[in-house]
Design a protein around this motif. Structure first.
Motif, mmCIF file in Angstrom:
data_model
loop_
_atom_site.group_PDB
_atom_site.id
_atom_site.type_symbol
_atom_site.label_atom_id
_atom_site.label_comp_id
_atom_site.label_asym_id
_atom_site.label_seq_id
_atom_site.Cartn_x
_atom_site.Cartn_y
_atom_site.Cartn_z
ATOM 1 N N ASN A 35 50.316 -21.823 -18.112
ATOM 2 C CA ASN A 35 51.706 -21.388 -17.903
ATOM 3 C C ASN A 35 52.113 -20.460 -19.038
ATOM 4 O O ASN A 35 53.021 -20.735 -19.799
ATOM 5 C CB ASN A 35 52.664 -22.570 -17.745
ATOM 6 N N LYS A 57 61.267 -27.793 -14.461
ATOM 7 C CA LYS A 57 60.484 -28.877 -15.062
ATOM 8 C C LYS A 57 59.681 -29.632 -13.996
ATOM 9 O O LYS A 57 58.515 -29.948 -14.206
ATOM 10 C CB LYS A 57 61.432 -29.816 -15.808
ATOM 11 N N ASN A 58 60.308 -29.910 -12.860
ATOM 12 C CA ASN A 58 59.634 -30.659 -11.795
ATOM 13 C C ASN A 58 58.476 -29.859 -11.199
ATOM 14 O O ASN A 58 57.414 -30.417 -10.930
ATOM 15 C CB ASN A 58 60.614 -31.049 -10.692
ATOM 16 N N THR A 59 58.688 -28.578 -10.993
ATOM 17 C CA THR A 59 57.635 -27.707 -10.449
ATOM 18 C C THR A 59 56.449 -27.673 -11.396
ATOM 19 O O THR A 59 55.299 -27.841 -10.987
ATOM 20 C CB THR A 59 58.172 -26.275 -10.237
ATOM 21 N N ARG A 60 56.738 -27.457 -12.670
ATOM 22 C CA ARG A 60 55.679 -27.377 -13.682
ATOM 23 C C ARG A 60 54.894 -28.695 -13.745
ATOM 24 O O ARG A 60 53.666 -28.700 -13.762
ATOM 25 C CB ARG A 60 56.302 -27.048 -15.032
ATOM 26 N N LYS A 61 55.625 -29.815 -13.750
ATOM 27 C CA LYS A 61 54.982 -31.128 -13.834
ATOM 28 C C LYS A 61 54.136 -31.410 -12.598
ATOM 29 O O LYS A 61 53.003 -31.894 -12.715
ATOM 30 C CB LYS A 61 56.032 -32.220 -14.001
ATOM 31 N N LYS A 62 54.645 -31.100 -11.430
ATOM 32 C CA LYS A 62 53.923 -31.360 -10.187
ATOM 33 C C LYS A 62 52.587 -30.615 -10.155
ATOM 34 O O LYS A 62 51.545 -31.206 -9.886
ATOM 35 C CB LYS A 62 54.785 -30.944 -8.991
ATOM 36 N N GLU A 74 54.585 -22.828 -4.517
ATOM 37 C CA GLU A 74 54.283 -24.180 -5.004
ATOM 38 C C GLU A 74 53.544 -25.023 -3.970
ATOM 39 O O GLU A 74 52.481 -25.589 -4.259
ATOM 40 C CB GLU A 74 55.588 -24.879 -5.410
ATOM 41 N N LYS A 123 51.006 -29.207 -12.713
ATOM 42 C CA LYS A 123 50.160 -29.608 -13.847
ATOM 43 C C LYS A 123 49.463 -30.943 -13.567
ATOM 44 O O LYS A 123 48.270 -31.099 -13.826
ATOM 45 C CB LYS A 123 51.001 -29.702 -15.117
ATOM 46 N N ASP A 124 50.200 -31.900 -13.016
ATOM 47 C CA ASP A 124 49.621 -33.206 -12.710
ATOM 48 C C ASP A 124 48.552 -33.115 -11.628
ATOM 49 O O ASP A 124 47.488 -33.732 -11.731
ATOM 50 C CB ASP A 124 50.709 -34.195 -12.288
#
Length: 100
Positions: A65, A46-51, A23, A53-54
């Protein structure tokens, strides 16, 4: 199957040294705009994916993903949830395979 072809290509990119894994390393390379495609495991937190992605959206880096962490890990030979493709040729072909 196109998904399997994409995973095989990911393994080839890993052996060619055209991937960054993890990450923090991937986000760092997205910031310097070296990453051409960011891949996050669909079962990542969720936090990893959001970080990722953003960051990808902000720096206009394609994001996907569509792989499970076990598939990604097996393809690259390391236990990882986040992978960044550094080569534009590999990134383009992988995007074509996962979108079809």
């Amino acid at each position: 199957m196109n998904k399997q072809k994409a995973l095989n290509l990911l393994g080839l990119a890993m052996r060619a040294g055209k991937l960054v894994t993890g990450e923090e390393m991937t986000v760092q390379k997205i910031r310097t705009q070296e990453v051409k495609l960011a891949l996050v495991a669909e079962n990542a937190g969720k936090n990893t994916r959001k970080k990722v992605k953003d960051k990808s959206a902000f720096y206009q880096v394609p994001f996907a993903n569509c792989f499970h962490s076990s598939e990604l890990s097996q393809a690259i030979g390391r236990q990882r949830l986040v992978v960044g493709v550094l080569d534009s040729g590999f990134a383009k072909k992988i995007r074509e395979l996962i979108s079809s």
